[in-house]
Design a protein around this motif. Structure first.
Motif, PDB file in Angstrom:
ATOM      1  N   TYR A   1      -0.577  -2.372  -5.532  1.00  0.00           N
ATOM      2  CA  TYR A   1      -0.430  -3.562  -4.696  1.00  0.00           C
ATOM      3  C   TYR A   1       0.918  -3.634  -3.979  1.00  0.00           C
ATOM      4  O   TYR A   1       1.308  -4.680  -3.471  1.00  0.00           O
ATOM      5  CB  TYR A   1      -0.642  -4.845  -5.504  1.00  0.00           C
ATOM      6  CG  TYR A   1      -2.038  -4.969  -6.062  1.00  0.00           C
ATOM      7  CD1 TYR A   1      -3.123  -5.142  -5.214  1.00  0.00           C
ATOM      8  CD2 TYR A   1      -2.256  -4.884  -7.430  1.00  0.00           C
ATOM      9  CE1 TYR A   1      -4.408  -5.248  -5.726  1.00  0.00           C
ATOM     10  CE2 TYR A   1      -3.537  -4.979  -7.950  1.00  0.00           C
ATOM     11  CZ  TYR A   1      -4.608  -5.163  -7.095  1.00  0.00           C
ATOM     12  OH  TYR A   1      -5.884  -5.250  -7.604  1.00  0.00           O
TER      13      TYR A   1
ATOM     14  N   TRP B   1       1.493  -2.598  -1.166  1.00  0.00           N
ATOM     15  CA  TRP B   1       1.211  -2.914   0.237  1.00  0.00           C
ATOM     16  C   TRP B   1       1.285  -4.415   0.513  1.00  0.00           C
ATOM     17  O   TRP B   1       1.550  -4.837   1.638  1.00  0.00           O
ATOM     18  CB  TRP B   1      -0.153  -2.369   0.646  1.00  0.00           C
ATOM     19  CG  TRP B   1      -1.336  -3.010  -0.037  1.00  0.00           C
ATOM     20  CD1 TRP B   1      -1.925  -2.623  -1.204  1.00  0.00           C
ATOM     21  CD2 TRP B   1      -2.066  -4.147   0.419  1.00  0.00           C
ATOM     22  NE1 TRP B   1      -2.979  -3.442  -1.512  1.00  0.00           N
ATOM     23  CE2 TRP B   1      -3.090  -4.397  -0.523  1.00  0.00           C
ATOM     24  CE3 TRP B   1      -1.964  -4.981   1.531  1.00  0.00           C
ATOM     25  CZ2 TRP B   1      -4.006  -5.446  -0.399  1.00  0.00           C
ATOM     26  CZ3 TRP B   1      -2.869  -6.036   1.663  1.00  0.00           C
ATOM     27  CH2 TRP B   1      -3.874  -6.256   0.712  1.00  0.00           C
ATOM     28  N   LYS B   2       1.106  -5.237  -0.514  1.00  0.00           N
ATOM     29  CA  LYS B   2       1.159  -6.688  -0.338  1.00  0.00           C
ATOM     30  C   LYS B   2       2.575  -7.246  -0.375  1.00  0.00           C
ATOM     31  O   LYS B   2       2.826  -8.334   0.128  1.00  0.00           O
ATOM     32  CB  LYS B   2       0.375  -7.391  -1.450  1.00  0.00           C
ATOM     33  CG  LYS B   2      -1.118  -7.350  -1.346  1.00  0.00           C
ATOM     34  CD  LYS B   2      -1.694  -8.219  -2.457  1.00  0.00           C
ATOM     35  CE  LYS B   2      -3.197  -8.312  -2.373  1.00  0.00           C
ATOM     36  NZ  LYS B   2      -3.727  -9.239  -3.421  1.00  0.00           N
TER      37      LYS B   2
ATOM     38  N   ASP C   1       6.350  -7.435   5.862  1.00  0.00           N
ATOM     39  CA  ASP C   1       5.280  -7.497   6.859  1.00  0.00           C
ATOM     40  C   ASP C   1       4.983  -6.142   7.505  1.00  0.00           C
ATOM     41  O   ASP C   1       3.820  -5.784   7.719  1.00  0.00           O
ATOM     42  CB  ASP C   1       5.644  -8.508   7.954  1.00  0.00           C
ATOM     43  CG  ASP C   1       5.661  -9.940   7.444  1.00  0.00           C
ATOM     44  OD1 ASP C   1       5.030 -10.196   6.392  1.00  0.00           O
ATOM     45  OD2 ASP C   1       6.309 -10.787   8.077  1.00  0.00           O
TER      46      ASP C   1
ATOM     47  N   LYS D   1       3.106  -3.982   5.150  1.00  0.00           N
ATOM     48  CA  LYS D   1       1.731  -4.468   5.032  1.00  0.00           C
ATOM     49  C   LYS D   1       0.885  -4.042   6.224  1.00  0.00           C
ATOM     50  O   LYS D   1      -0.297  -3.695   6.083  1.00  0.00           O
ATOM     51  CB  LYS D   1       1.743  -5.992   4.899  1.00  0.00           C
ATOM     52  CG  LYS D   1       0.416  -6.595   4.470  1.00  0.00           C
ATOM     53  CD  LYS D   1       0.586  -8.066   4.150  1.00  0.00           C
ATOM     54  CE  LYS D   1      -0.708  -8.654   3.609  1.00  0.00           C
ATOM     55  NZ  LYS D   1      -0.553 -10.086   3.237  1.00  0.00           N
ATOM     56  N   LYS D   2       1.470  -4.049   7.424  1.00  0.00           N
ATOM     57  CA  LYS D   2       0.751  -3.597   8.613  1.00  0.00           C
ATOM     58  C   LYS D   2       0.353  -2.126   8.497  1.00  0.00           C
ATOM     59  O   LYS D   2      -0.741  -1.720   8.895  1.00  0.00           O
ATOM     60  CB  LYS D   2       1.616  -3.786   9.857  1.00  0.00           C
ATOM     61  CG  LYS D   2       1.780  -5.235  10.294  1.00  0.00           C
ATOM     62  CD  LYS D   2       2.692  -5.312  11.514  1.00  0.00           C
ATOM     63  CE  LYS D   2       2.942  -6.754  11.918  1.00  0.00           C
ATOM     64  NZ  LYS D   2       3.883  -6.842  13.071  1.00  0.00           N
TER      65      LYS D   2
ATOM     66  N   TYR E   1      -0.050  -0.320   5.642  1.00  0.00           N
ATOM     67  CA  TYR E   1      -0.798   0.129   4.474  1.00  0.00           C
ATOM     68  C   TYR E   1      -1.843  -0.842   3.931  1.00  0.00           C
ATOM     69  O   TYR E   1      -2.363  -0.621   2.839  1.00  0.00           O
ATOM     70  CB  TYR E   1       0.186   0.500   3.364  1.00  0.00           C
ATOM     71  CG  TYR E   1       1.106   1.626   3.766  1.00  0.00           C
ATOM     72  CD1 TYR E   1       0.591   2.857   4.169  1.00  0.00           C
ATOM     73  CD2 TYR E   1       2.486   1.458   3.765  1.00  0.00           C
ATOM     74  CE1 TYR E   1       1.425   3.892   4.551  1.00  0.00           C
ATOM     75  CE2 TYR E   1       3.340   2.491   4.142  1.00  0.00           C
ATOM     76  CZ  TYR E   1       2.799   3.710   4.535  1.00  0.00           C
ATOM     77  OH  TYR E   1       3.635   4.737   4.917  1.00  0.00           O
ATOM     78  N   THR E   2      -2.170  -1.894   4.674  1.00  0.00           N
ATOM     79  CA  THR E   2      -3.281  -2.738   4.228  1.00  0.00           C
ATOM     80  C   THR E   2      -4.544  -1.885   4.126  1.00  0.00           C
ATOM     81  O   THR E   2      -4.899  -1.185   5.083  1.00  0.00           O
ATOM     82  CB  THR E   2      -3.523  -3.893   5.210  1.00  0.00           C
ATOM     83  OG1 THR E   2      -2.378  -4.752   5.194  1.00  0.00           O
ATOM     84  CG2 THR E   2      -4.749  -4.709   4.800  1.00  0.00           C
TER      85      THR E   2
END
Length: 247
Positions: free
Chosen positions: A130, A132-133, A137, A140-141, A143-144
């Motif tokens: 987790y 990526w969370k 930001d 997260k872009k 590796y979501t």
């Protein structure tokens, strides 16, 4: 003598009657949490145990996978969940618990250039579950995961810190998103089976530290825990616990 015996009897009775709390920790991640001879040990175990003992509580520890830790309180009848990343309005939290600073680690021989998170897209990357969370930001872009749970780029989130470390030393990915305490612990632990002698560079590109919380069902127990934790920090016991595992 009678007074001393009476006091000892009182303390023994008080300890025996102390409430036993069911405490859930996340996955095994030495040196914060690990198992030795069938017993849970580690930095987090000692901190939580000592903070609660100061308030007169006994504890019963369990470990859960990261996905189950977030539901430990509402669905699994635990009193406390330690190291949670997300919060529910139905529970009570202390945020002044543990802060982990993460870096992008890479072998210097690979001559990797990382000036920002966006540069990670040029390399294969491994991280904790987790991540990526919780790494900002831009991260997260990148590796979501897709709807099926897979990642678009050359990105991996192994289930355990040990697996992540092994993959790094075996060159399964170029960059490891890690904190220095965990990275160095496994570097020493794996040295007998893998070559972990390569020079490593840490890139300070992850914007924010990750704050771990402790979740409680009962606000009174939260208050007692916070008092015990503050006492550990005031008398330097908190720092000594860390040093006992990493030095």
């Amino acid at each position: 003598m009678k007074i001393l015996l009476a006091l000892l009897a009182f303390l023994t009775l008080n300890t025996a009657q102390a409430k036993i709390l069911k405490v859930a920790f996340g996955e095994i991640k030495p040196p914060y949490i690990y198992e030795e001879n069938g017993e849970l040990r580690g930095i987090e175990i000692d901190v939580v145990k000592e903070a609660l003992l100061q308030a007169g509580y006994n504890v019963n520890f369990s470990t859960l996978p990261s996905k189950r830790l977030e539901i430990a309180m509402n669905r699994m009848d635990f009193d406390i969940a330690v190291g949670v990343l997300e919060q529910s309005p139905d529970l009570f939290y202390t945020n002044d618990y543990l802060q982990l600073k993460y870096y992008a680690a890479a072998k210097s021989s690979k001559a990797i250039r990382l000036e920002s998170v966006s540069d990670l897209k040029n390399y294969s990357v491994g991280a904790w579950p987790y991540a990526w969370k919780h790494c900002g930001d831009e991260y997260k872009k990148l590796y979501t995961p897709r709807e099926d749970g897979t990642f678009a780029l050359k990105y991996f989130e192994p289930l355990t810190a040990e697996a992540q470390s092994k993959m790094f030393w075996l060159n399964r990915f170029d960059v490891s998103i890690t904190n220095k305490v965990t990275f160095n612990y496994f570097r020493k632990m794996l040295a007998n089976e893998h070559d972990t002698s390569a020079e490593v560079v840490y890139y300070d590109i992850i914007p924010n530290a990750v704050n771990l919380s402790v979740a409680f069902k009962d606000p009174k127990i939260r208050s007692d825990f916070e008092s015990g934790l503050n006492q550990l920090k005031r008398n330097k016991r908190f720092r000594r616990i860390f040093d006992s595992y990493i030095k």
